[in-house]
Design a protein around this motif. Structure first.
Motif, PDB file in Angstrom:
ATOM      1  N   VAL A   1      39.156  32.952  28.426  1.00  0.00           N
ATOM      2  CA  VAL A   1      40.216  32.385  27.590  1.00  0.00           C
ATOM      3  C   VAL A   1      39.878  32.629  26.126  1.00  0.00           C
ATOM      4  O   VAL A   1      38.721  32.905  25.780  1.00  0.00           O
TER       5      VAL A   1
ATOM      6  N   PRO B   1      42.005  35.277  33.340  1.00  0.00           N
ATOM      7  CA  PRO B   1      40.875  34.817  34.151  1.00  0.00           C
ATOM      8  C   PRO B   1      39.841  35.905  34.389  1.00  0.00           C
ATOM      9  O   PRO B   1      40.188  37.054  34.650  1.00  0.00           O
TER      10      PRO B   1
ATOM     11  N   LEU C   1      43.474  24.276  32.910  1.00  0.00           N
ATOM     12  CA  LEU C   1      43.915  24.566  31.548  1.00  0.00           C
ATOM     13  C   LEU C   1      45.408  24.311  31.382  1.00  0.00           C
ATOM     14  O   LEU C   1      46.190  24.522  32.303  1.00  0.00           O
TER      15      LEU C   1
ATOM     16  N   LEU D   1      45.063  26.980  22.699  1.00  0.00           N
ATOM     17  CA  LEU D   1      44.842  28.020  23.700  1.00  0.00           C
ATOM     18  C   LEU D   1      45.739  29.217  23.390  1.00  0.00           C
ATOM     19  O   LEU D   1      46.956  29.132  23.477  1.00  0.00           O
TER      20      LEU D   1
ATOM     21  N   GLU E   1      45.082  32.661  24.670  1.00  0.00           N
ATOM     22  CA  GLU E   1      45.197  33.602  25.785  1.00  0.00           C
ATOM     23  C   GLU E   1      44.483  33.057  27.017  1.00  0.00           C
ATOM     24  O   GLU E   1      43.489  32.346  26.902  1.00  0.00           O
ATOM     25  N   LYS E   2      45.016  33.431  28.187  1.00  0.00           N
ATOM     26  CA  LYS E   2      44.390  33.099  29.471  1.00  0.00           C
ATOM     27  C   LYS E   2      44.352  34.368  30.310  1.00  0.00           C
ATOM     28  O   LYS E   2      45.377  34.816  30.790  1.00  0.00           O
TER      29      LYS E   2
ATOM     30  N   PHE F   1      39.216  26.723  35.059  1.00  0.00           N
ATOM     31  CA  PHE F   1      40.346  27.511  34.569  1.00  0.00           C
ATOM     32  C   PHE F   1      41.671  26.948  35.085  1.00  0.00           C
ATOM     33  O   PHE F   1      42.669  26.920  34.361  1.00  0.00           O
TER      34      PHE F   1
ATOM     35  N   GLU G   1      47.063  32.732  39.064  1.00  0.00           N
ATOM     36  CA  GLU G   1      46.136  31.608  39.228  1.00  0.00           C
ATOM     37  C   GLU G   1      46.142  31.096  40.661  1.00  0.00           C
ATOM     38  O   GLU G   1      45.097  30.808  41.248  1.00  0.00           O
TER      39      GLU G   1
ATOM     40  N   VAL H   1      49.551  28.274  27.676  1.00  0.00           N
ATOM     41  CA  VAL H   1      49.216  28.963  26.429  1.00  0.00           C
ATOM     42  C   VAL H   1      50.028  28.362  25.283  1.00  0.00           C
ATOM     43  O   VAL H   1      51.231  28.103  25.419  1.00  0.00           O
TER      44      VAL H   1
END
Length: 205
Positions: free
Chosen positions: A17, A14, A38, A9, A11-12, A35, A194, A41
């Motif tokens: 990704v 929302p 997850l 992973l 990048e995140k 999401f 988040e 990162v």
């Protein structure tokens, strides 16, 4: 068809990704219910995917499990429901909650989602009630997410967290004014993006 992707992973952001698979970065859009699950990162992650090819774009959607992906595929078969609206629906409620709403013909719960009017909600119930029976009653339960433990490891500045949350809600179909109002109404000191998105979506239902 790309059915599953496993990699690191990178990048995140929302609801999108970026996952690195042997040097190739895959941009994947995910419903917020997936999401939230997850890892941080830099860690490895595996998601089930659905590939959409259009004249002007090739889009990849990711899901935490096969059930959610299966429900997404049924949703986009419904009249008037495209991938973006399908993503919005599965961000506003879990797969289990949606199944229960359809089985109970709970139109009011569906109307609370952005982009879903009364006629669309009624049509979804009629079109999907029988098709979704294959998922089984034993699956029509809300999947508990350990949201707090899935929160980002780093502390995000307040303004950045709010802006990121609002941007995500707009991407999911909320109007900017509505997104700002929802985020502002649920914000508490120390919340990251988040958690803000999760609480805003809960407040919208």
């Amino acid at each position: 068809m790309i059915g599953r992707i496993e990699g690191r992973l990178l990048e995140k952001q929302p609801p999108e990704v970026l996952i690195d698979v042997n040097g190739i970065g895959y941009e994947i859009q995910m419903p917020m219910t997936s999401f939230y699950q997850l890892p941080a990162v830099g860690e490895n992650v595996a998601v089930y995917t659905h590939f959409v090819v259009r004249e002007d774009a090739q889009l990849l959607f990711g899901f935490a499990d096969k059930m959610e992906r299966g429900l997404f595929r049924e949703l986009i078969k419904a009249n008037g429901v495209g991938p973006k609206l399908g993503l919005t629906i599965l961000s506003g409620m879990s797969a289990g909650q949606f199944l229960i709403s359809v089985q109970n013909e709970d139109v009011s719960a569906l109307v609370s989602l952005p982009g879903i009017g009364k006629k669309t909600a009624e049509r979804l119930v009629v079109e999907l009630r029988d098709r979704l029976a294959k998922f089984g009653k034993q699956q029509a339960v809300d999947i508990p997410f350990d949201m707090e433990n899935k929160a980002a490891d780093t502390i995000v500045p307040v303004n950045d967290a709010k802006e990121e949350a609002q941007s995500a809600l707009v991407s999911l179909g909320y109007k900017p004014v509505q997104a700002n109002k929802l985020v502002t109404s649920v914000y508490q000191d120390g919340m990251n993006s988040e958690n803000l998105i999760r609480e805003a979506l809960k407040a919208a239902i």
